[in-house]
Design a protein around this motif. Structure first.
Motif, PDB file in Angstrom:
ATOM      1  N   ALA B 281       0.767  -1.202   0.087  1.00  0.00           N
ATOM      2  CA  ALA B 281       0.058  -0.155   0.142  1.00  0.00           C
ATOM      3  C   ALA B 281       0.645   1.206   0.074  1.00  0.00           C
ATOM      4  O   ALA B 281       0.650   2.127  -0.935  1.00  0.00           O
ATOM      5  N   LEU B 282       2.073   1.231   0.780  1.00  0.00           N
ATOM      6  CA  LEU B 282       2.587   2.468   1.184  1.00  0.00           C
ATOM      7  C   LEU B 282       3.655   2.526  -0.531  1.00  0.00           C
ATOM      8  O   LEU B 282       3.735   3.523  -0.929  1.00  0.00           O
ATOM      9  N   PHE B 283       3.969   1.258  -1.154  1.00  0.00           N
ATOM     10  CA  PHE B 283       4.603   1.414  -2.350  1.00  0.00           C
ATOM     11  C   PHE B 283       3.864   2.131  -3.271  1.00  0.00           C
ATOM     12  O   PHE B 283       4.271   2.976  -3.983  1.00  0.00           O
ATOM     13  N   VAL B 284       2.282   1.934  -3.384  1.00  0.00           N
ATOM     14  CA  VAL B 284       1.609   2.512  -4.577  1.00  0.00           C
ATOM     15  C   VAL B 284       1.375   3.801  -3.927  1.00  0.00           C
ATOM     16  O   VAL B 284       1.448   4.770  -4.825  1.00  0.00           O
ATOM     17  N   LEU B 285       1.444   4.196  -2.569  1.00  0.00           N
ATOM     18  CA  LEU B 285       1.106   5.704  -2.324  1.00  0.00           C
ATOM     19  C   LEU B 285       2.419   6.516  -2.802  1.00  0.00           C
ATOM     20  O   LEU B 285       2.218   7.525  -3.236  1.00  0.00           O
ATOM     21  N   LEU B 354      13.406   6.676  -1.153  1.00  0.00           N
ATOM     22  CA  LEU B 354      14.222   6.698   0.092  1.00  0.00           C
ATOM     23  C   LEU B 354      13.478   6.537   1.318  1.00  0.00           C
ATOM     24  O   LEU B 354      13.913   5.614   2.197  1.00  0.00           O
ATOM     25  N   MET B 355      12.046   6.945   1.193  1.00  0.00           N
ATOM     26  CA  MET B 355      11.307   6.572   2.548  1.00  0.00           C
ATOM     27  C   MET B 355      10.835   5.058   2.179  1.00  0.00           C
ATOM     28  O   MET B 355      10.630   4.281   3.402  1.00  0.00           O
ATOM     29  N   PHE B 356      10.395   4.666   1.085  1.00  0.00           N
ATOM     30  CA  PHE B 356      10.106   3.368   0.858  1.00  0.00           C
ATOM     31  C   PHE B 356      11.048   2.436   1.151  1.00  0.00           C
ATOM     32  O   PHE B 356      10.955   1.513   1.976  1.00  0.00           O
ATOM     33  N   ALA B 357      12.531   2.753   0.716  1.00  0.00           N
ATOM     34  CA  ALA B 357      13.700   1.686   1.357  1.00  0.00           C
ATOM     35  C   ALA B 357      13.719   1.749   3.017  1.00  0.00           C
ATOM     36  O   ALA B 357      13.687   0.638   3.361  1.00  0.00           O
ATOM     37  N   ARG B 358      13.492   2.916   3.425  1.00  0.00           N
ATOM     38  CA  ARG B 358      13.640   2.953   4.970  1.00  0.00           C
ATOM     39  C   ARG B 358      12.461   1.908   5.619  1.00  0.00           C
ATOM     40  O   ARG B 358      12.628   1.422   6.526  1.00  0.00           O
TER      41      ARG B 358
END
Lengths: 324, 414
Positions: B281-285, B354-358
């Motif tokens: 979900a975050l990925f899509v966001l 970067l936030m996705f990676a974190r």
């Protein structure tokens, strides 16, 4: 009293230091067929773009159908820009449906109308061909269909005949006449005076950002009758070099002399006789639109923009060959 | 709204119907599956003859340990006397034997070994033989338990004890590293791809001059919005197909794969591959946020150019904005709580990647995610405002590309 489809009041547009359109007043009555004439660079396209809301005027006011134009109102206009283009990779029919939709047609309606137009123009079998695979002439026809698909009450055509072959020019002219007879208001710009002369009821001549003449074509011609004389003579042509004669042009076996504003043709006749040439013809003739334009805008305006075929305005070196 | 809808529909259908979309959407997961399946296909020597090895042991102490190791590695091992190597050669030539190893004193001291075989061994085969021999030599010289020696040689467990409150990064061997890295990279590629697609579409309308007709029926911002939404919908469609595909593979193919290659995918790594709903979900966001930012910027770039060549140059600064997070992503994954990592991940241009990676490596607190998403949303609006103005002026402007001061004037005066 008829209401106006387009009304411009004191419209001015500047690009940097250059004034493209200067305090322009202009009114197109509903149901009329109007020619906006002038050489290239005189401000025709800028004016049209302001009517279509693509450019905003720096000063003045644009009205469509009696009030401020908005998108909804502009959708009642069919607009064919000077520089044309379509989505090259889309199928012809899909392009038409899309352009119909953005003007408020339902997709199914747009499709039906597009198909009947394609049929009328003999393009039915090309409906599902990608635009880029169509010939240039076909693309121009498709473009025109896109302009009239939503049955606009007002058609604005910017140089509609440029780049068309004679057959397609005639076809387009016929369609324009047909739409006009059904009540569509038509405004088109052109630098081809002959075309305008054939089609227009009313004309507006602009030159170097300013309006020089505006009104009913027949009335203008009547008013301008004094302006052109046809002479046939034999002898020395030195007398033609006079400030009253703006230009001369061989038309048939006579020489058409375009006279400066307010010049009495009798003065020319007298000068001609004084020069001792043998005159066998001297008459006032109905001026052609081209001559009217040159008379009002000046030769430099007519040729300077490069829009008028230069050969049409004969220079003083033309010999005074009178016909027999 | 009807006009925007028509634009969305046109952009979407024109793209989804093309060949590249089918290839990229169907081809990419097949390639992905191929990458997973490749080791399974090439890893083991299927031919029984190739797996049959003879071992000549001149040291007399190595055979048992080596045989046990090779046996575990799916080889069939037989001892052979050292006085008749020509007989072994003959068997290799006739294809009865995959090859034979000759162990001597040098094997015991340095791990050197002769491998006689009919054809050049694959790198994997050579490595597995080399390791089995070396491990056996170490085991014999060191004594002790076989498993202990193997662990020692591989490097033992580093049991990390973090100070209270600190969130840790993950190493390369952690499956979360892979999720973070692959996810960040997919974000980078799809953001670039779809934002550039918006730019090309803007440019196509501008160079073909159709834009003038279109803009006589709608405001420039409506056209830009419809375009961005339409192209974005294509991206989401692609994700939906990919996620569906991965789910399908996970439900059908993966268990089979795990059965064949238990070492390749442990249960833990499967759990890492199929995380909860939160991460996708975050990925899509993050994709959507990044897409709205970058597609707006690229639309502005397209509007200020007059040809593909010009756009190639003009897009450079925007592409740099996308490349920066990719340069830092490995570092951020390894130390997601470093001030530099935290700081960069709050820059809205870098947040998506970067936030996705974190988040993927468990290095971001919920409040950090929330703040970065809010900042990203603010940036989306700011970009829409600025890009909308540049677009409005640029889309109808012919002539040379604007200089930076001219661009600023467009933004101010539009």
């Amino acid at each position: 009293m008829t209401s106006s489809a387009i009304r411009l009041t004191g419209v001015t547009k500047r690009f940097g230091k250059h004034t493209a359109v200067d305090a322009f007043d202009f009114e197109v009555p509903e149901g009329s067929i109007y020619g906006l004439l002038g050489p290239n660079g005189s401000g025709k396209t800028t004016t049209i773009r302001m009517i279509m809301g693509i450019l905003l005027p720096d000063e003045g006011r644009v009205e469509l159908f009696g009030s401020d134009p908005g998108e909804t109102r502009r959708r009642r206009v069919g607009y064919l820009p000077e520089e044309r283009g379509l989505y090259r990779k889309m199928k012809a029919l899909d392009v038409l449906v899309f352009l119909g939709e953005i003007r408020g047609l339902k997709p199914s309606d747009a499709r039906g109308r597009a198909l009947s137009w394609l049929d009328r123009l003999g393009l039915s079998e090309w409906a599902t061909t990608a635009v880029q695979d169509l010939s240039k002439g076909m693309q121009q026809k498709i473009q025109f269909v896109a302009t009239v698909l939503h049955e606009p009450g007002l058609l604005i055509l910017d140089e509609p005949f440029s780049g068309l072959d004679p057959i397609n020019q005639d076809l387009l002219e016929e369609i324009v006449r047909d739409l006009h007879s059904k009540g569509t208001t038509i405004l088109f710009s052109t630098h081809l005076m002959d075309q305008a002369e054939r089609l227009c009821e009313r004309v507006c001549l602009i030159s170097q950002a300013r309006k020089v003449l505006d009104g009913d074509l027949r009335e203008i011609k009547r008013r301008e009758r004094r302006g052109v004389v046809a002479v046939g003579f034999e002898g020395d042509d030195g007398w033609l070099r006079s400030p009253e004669i703006l230009s001369q042009e061989a038309v048939g076996d006579a020489l058409h002399l375009l006279l400066a504003e307010g010049t009495d043709p009798q003065i020319i006749l007298r000068r001609c006789l004084e020069a001792g040439v043998e005159v066998h013809r001297f008459e006032r003739v109905e001026p052609r639109l081209h001559e009217i334009f040159v008379r009002h805008a000046g030769t430099e305006a007519a040729t300077g923009g490069g829009g008028l075929p230069r050969g049409r305005v004969a220079t003083a070196s033309a010999p005074g060959r009178g016909g027999f | 709204m009807g006009t925007v809808w028509a634009v969305i529909k046109r952009e979407y259908l024109q793209r989804v119907r093309t060949r590249w979309f089918v290839i990229a959407t169907i081809g990419a997961p097949i390639l992905f599956l191929g990458l997973i399946a490749a080791p399974a296909l090439f890893g083991g020597d299927v031919d029984e003859v190739d797996r049959t090895l003879a071992v000549v042991d001149h040291t007399g102490v190595l055979y048992d340990g080596l045989a046990a190791r090779l046996d575990a590695g799916d080889f069939i091992v037989e001892p052979a006397p050292g006085d008749n190597l020509s007989a072994l050669d003959a068997r290799v030539e006739e294809g009865e034997l995959g090859g034979y190893l000759v162990l001597d004193q040098a094997t015991l001291t340095r791990g050197d070994v002769i491998f006689a075989t009919a054809q050049q061994p694959s790198a994997l085969r050579a490595l597995s033989l080399q390791q089995a021999v070396a491990q056996t030599a170490v085991e014999v010289r060191l004594g002790g338990d076989r498993a202990d020696v193997e662990a020692l040689l591989r490097g033992g467990n580093l049991d990390v004890r973090l100070a209270a409150g600190a969130a840790g990064g993950v190493g390369v061997e952690d499956p979360r590293f892979l999720v973070a890295y692959v996810g960040a990279f997919i974000l980078y590629m799809t953001l670039l791809f779809y934002a550039v697609a918006v730019m090309r579409s803007v440019l196509e309308e501008k160079t073909s001059r159709i834009v003038e007709v279109v803009l006589s029926s709608m405001r420039p911002f409506q056209l830009m919005l419809g375009k961005i939404l339409g192209v974005g919908a294509v991206g989401l469609t692609q994700f939906a197909i990919w996620i569906g595909f991965v789910t399908l593979v996970a439900l059908t193919g993966l268990p089979a794969l795990v059965m064949n290659q238990p070492d390749l995918l442990s249960m833990e790594s499967i759990q890492a591959f199929v995380p909860g709903l939160g991460l996708p979900a975050l990925f899509v966001l993050f994709f959507l946020g990044g897409y709205f930012i970058y597609s707006g910027l690229f639309a502005a770039v397209g509007a200020m150019c007059n040809s593909d060549e010009e756009a190639q140059q003009a897009q450079f600064p925007v592409i740099m904005l996308l490349v920066v997070p990719i340069i830092f992503v490995a570092g951020v994954i390894q130390s997601p709580t470093e001030p530099l990592s935290v700081g960069l991940s709050f820059v809205p241009f870098f947040t998506p990647i970067l936030m996705f990676a974190r988040v993927a490596v468990g290095g971001a607190a919920p409040w950090e995610i929330a703040v970065s998403v809010v900042l990203m949303a603010v940036m989306v609006l700011a970009v829409a405002w600025v890009a909308g103005r540049i677009y409005r002026v640029g889309i109808l402007m012919a002539g040379k590309r604007p200089t930076l001061p001219e661009l600023l004037r467009w933004i101010r005066e539009a």
